[in-house]
Scaffold this motif. Structure first.
Motif, PDB file in Angstrom:
ATOM      1  N   MET A   1       0.762  -1.048  -0.017  1.00 18.40           N
ATOM      2  CA  MET A   1       0.150  -0.009  -0.117  1.00 18.40           C
ATOM      3  C   MET A   1       0.730   1.289  -0.063  1.00 18.40           C
ATOM      4  SD  MET A   1      -3.004   1.462   2.664  1.00 18.40           S
ATOM      5  CE  MET A   1      -3.452  -0.191   2.877  1.00 18.40           C
ATOM      6  N   ILE A   2       0.558   2.253  -0.871  1.00 19.09           N
ATOM      7  CA  ILE A   2       1.037   3.535  -0.929  1.00 19.09           C
ATOM      8  C   ILE A   2      -0.053   4.460  -0.726  1.00 19.09           C
ATOM      9  CG2 ILE A   2       3.205   3.189  -2.314  1.00 19.09           C
ATOM     10  CD1 ILE A   2       1.415   4.201  -4.744  1.00 19.09           C
ATOM     11  N   ARG A   3       0.358   5.703   0.022  1.00 23.13           N
ATOM     12  CA  ARG A   3      -0.409   6.842   0.365  1.00 23.13           C
ATOM     13  C   ARG A   3      -0.088   8.052  -0.524  1.00 23.13           C
ATOM     14  NH1 ARG A   3      -0.189   7.211   5.611  1.00 23.13           N
ATOM     15  NH2 ARG A   3       1.527   8.691   5.508  1.00 23.13           N
ATOM     16  N   VAL A   4      -1.047   8.403  -1.427  1.00 22.73           N
ATOM     17  CA  VAL A   4      -0.545   9.487  -2.233  1.00 22.73           C
ATOM     18  C   VAL A   4      -1.472  11.038  -1.907  1.00 22.73           C
ATOM     19  CG1 VAL A   4      -0.808  10.483  -4.742  1.00 22.73           C
ATOM     20  CG2 VAL A   4      -0.283   8.047  -4.380  1.00 22.73           C
ATOM     21  N   SER A   5      -0.670  11.839  -1.598  1.00 22.26           N
ATOM     22  CA  SER A   5      -1.519  13.098  -1.072  1.00 22.26           C
ATOM     23  C   SER A   5      -1.135  14.245  -1.953  1.00 22.26           C
ATOM     24  CB  SER A   5      -0.931  13.490   0.224  1.00 22.26           C
ATOM     25  OG  SER A   5      -1.474  12.297   0.883  1.00 22.26           O
ATOM     26  N   GLY A   6      -1.956  15.097  -2.463  1.00 26.00           N
ATOM     27  CA  GLY A   6      -1.886  16.183  -3.292  1.00 26.00           C
ATOM     28  C   GLY A   6      -2.408  17.354  -2.849  1.00 26.00           C
ATOM     29  N   CYS A   7      -1.864  18.577  -2.879  1.00 26.31           N
ATOM     30  CA  CYS A   7      -2.371  19.911  -2.590  1.00 26.31           C
ATOM     31  C   CYS A   7      -2.404  20.839  -3.540  1.00 26.31           C
ATOM     32  CB  CYS A   7      -1.985  20.339  -1.259  1.00 26.31           C
ATOM     33  SG  CYS A   7      -2.174  19.526   0.299  1.00 26.31           S
ATOM     34  N   THR A   8      -3.313  21.747  -3.827  1.00 23.46           N
ATOM     35  CA  THR A   8      -3.532  22.750  -4.722  1.00 23.46           C
ATOM     36  C   THR A   8      -3.901  23.962  -4.059  1.00 23.46           C
ATOM     37  OG1 THR A   8      -5.815  22.336  -5.437  1.00 23.46           O
ATOM     38  CG2 THR A   8      -4.189  21.513  -6.837  1.00 23.46           C
ATOM     39  N   VAL A   9      -3.770  25.274  -4.805  1.00 21.91           N
ATOM     40  CA  VAL A   9      -4.349  26.480  -4.348  1.00 21.91           C
ATOM     41  C   VAL A   9      -3.769  26.766  -2.891  1.00 21.91           C
ATOM     42  CG1 VAL A   9      -6.431  27.802  -3.752  1.00 21.91           C
ATOM     43  CG2 VAL A   9      -6.620  25.851  -5.136  1.00 21.91           C
ATOM     44  N   LEU A  10      -2.433  26.910  -3.091  1.00 25.26           N
ATOM     45  CA  LEU A  10      -1.535  27.327  -1.955  1.00 25.26           C
ATOM     46  C   LEU A  10      -1.462  26.239  -0.873  1.00 25.26           C
ATOM     47  CD1 LEU A  10      -2.265  31.188  -2.121  1.00 25.26           C
ATOM     48  CD2 LEU A  10       0.011  29.981  -2.967  1.00 25.26           C
ATOM     49  N   GLY A  11      -1.857  25.046  -1.086  1.00 19.83           N
ATOM     50  CA  GLY A  11      -2.137  24.006   0.140  1.00 19.83           C
ATOM     51  C   GLY A  11      -3.385  23.902   0.727  1.00 19.83           C
ATOM     52  N   LEU A  12      -4.309  24.604   0.188  1.00 25.69           N
ATOM     53  CA  LEU A  12      -5.763  24.813   1.015  1.00 25.69           C
ATOM     54  C   LEU A  12      -6.488  23.819   0.465  1.00 25.69           C
ATOM     55  CD1 LEU A  12      -6.221  28.748   0.706  1.00 25.69           C
ATOM     56  CD2 LEU A  12      -5.415  27.389   2.585  1.00 25.69           C
ATOM     57  N   VAL A  13      -6.445  23.227  -0.533  1.00 27.40           N
ATOM     58  CA  VAL A  13      -7.435  21.973  -1.141  1.00 27.40           C
ATOM     59  C   VAL A  13      -6.347  20.950  -1.255  1.00 27.40           C
ATOM     60  CG1 VAL A  13      -8.992  21.245  -2.998  1.00 27.40           C
ATOM     61  CG2 VAL A  13      -8.969  23.736  -2.122  1.00 27.40           C
ATOM     62  N   CYS A  14      -6.846  19.814  -0.390  1.00 28.88           N
ATOM     63  CA  CYS A  14      -5.660  18.672  -0.369  1.00 28.88           C
ATOM     64  C   CYS A  14      -6.639  17.551  -0.580  1.00 28.88           C
ATOM     65  CB  CYS A  14      -4.704  18.555   1.129  1.00 28.88           C
ATOM     66  SG  CYS A  14      -3.777  19.891   0.848  1.00 28.88           S
ATOM     67  N   LYS A  15      -6.091  16.421  -0.933  1.00 35.18           N
ATOM     68  CA  LYS A  15      -6.649  15.092  -1.161  1.00 35.18           C
ATOM     69  C   LYS A  15      -5.765  13.967  -0.919  1.00 35.18           C
ATOM     70  CE  LYS A  15      -9.910  12.209  -3.802  1.00 35.18           C
ATOM     71  NZ  LYS A  15     -10.615  12.280  -5.225  1.00 35.18           N
ATOM     72  N   THR A  16      -6.200  12.812  -0.241  1.00 36.30           N
ATOM     73  CA  THR A  16      -5.370  11.681   0.093  1.00 36.30           C
ATOM     74  C   THR A  16      -6.021  10.585  -0.647  1.00 36.30           C
ATOM     75  OG1 THR A  16      -4.277  12.812   1.787  1.00 36.30           O
ATOM     76  CG2 THR A  16      -4.024  10.322   1.614  1.00 36.30           C
ATOM     77  N   GLN A  17      -5.286   9.844  -1.214  1.00 35.30           N
ATOM     78  CA  GLN A  17      -5.919   8.239  -1.742  1.00 35.30           C
ATOM     79  C   GLN A  17      -4.884   7.082  -1.282  1.00 35.30           C
ATOM     80  OE1 GLN A  17      -6.167   8.570  -6.163  1.00 35.30           O
ATOM     81  NE2 GLN A  17      -8.399   8.922  -5.806  1.00 35.30           N
ATOM     82  N   HIS A  18      -5.265   6.141  -1.202  1.00 32.64           N
ATOM     83  CA  HIS A  18      -4.536   4.964  -0.828  1.00 32.64           C
ATOM     84  C   HIS A  18      -4.683   3.966  -2.035  1.00 32.64           C
ATOM     85  CE1 HIS A  18      -4.941   6.073   3.417  1.00 32.64           C
ATOM     86  NE2 HIS A  18      -3.904   5.518   3.535  1.00 32.64           N
ATOM     87  N   TRP A  19      -3.439   3.477  -2.415  1.00 32.98           N
ATOM     88  CA  TRP A  19      -3.278   2.511  -3.571  1.00 32.98           C
ATOM     89  C   TRP A  19      -2.894   1.229  -3.308  1.00 32.98           C
ATOM     90  CZ3 TRP A  19      -4.216   4.100  -8.913  1.00 32.98           C
ATOM     91  CH2 TRP A  19      -4.775   5.428  -8.938  1.00 32.98           C
TER      92      TRP A  19
END
Length: 134
Positions: free
Chosen positions: A112-130
């Protein structure tokens, strides 16, 4: 003698800079939790990249609607470089909103890996597990 040593160090530096990264468990085939997207993570130059190899119809339609491109073949993880803390940092492409985000990939365990990404100066973030495909 000094010239030989300098040449040796220069050659070693060039070879290590051109060598593909050591993936340490990141390389391979992964699927998202809902098993609607499959991703192949492999070296791309001196970094690691993740390319979509399969996707469900709904995900493909969302990607076409957002970015105008097919999801299959899209590089959604790029320029991933291993950090001192063991994570991988790079860019995450979010095709359904046609946006690039700063991303971090963390190896949770061998499957398992965890992928996290943030846009808009780090205000909008999402994390998914693969999960690793067998």
């Amino acid at each position: 003698m000094k010239i030989r040593l300098i040449s040796l160090f220069a050659c070693t530096a060039l070879l290590s800079a051109a060598a593909p990264p050591q993936a340490d468990g990141l390389q391979g085939e992964w699927r998202n939790t809902k098993n609607t997207v499959h991703l192949k993570v492999a070296p791309c130059g001196t970094a690691m990249c993740g390319t979509v190899t399969w996707a469900g119809d709904e995900q493909r339609a969302d990607a076409r609607k957002g970015s105008g491109r097919d999801l299959i073949g899209s590089v959604i993880l790029r320029d991933l470089r291993r950090q001192n803390d063991g994570t991988w940092r790079g860019k995450v492409f979010v095709p359904d909103i046609n946006t690039n985000a700063s991303g971090t990939v963390t190896i949770v365990n061998g499957n398992m890996i965890r992928v996290s990404g943030c846009t808009v100066l780090g205000l909008v973030c999402k994390t998914q597990h693969w999960h690793r495909l067998k």
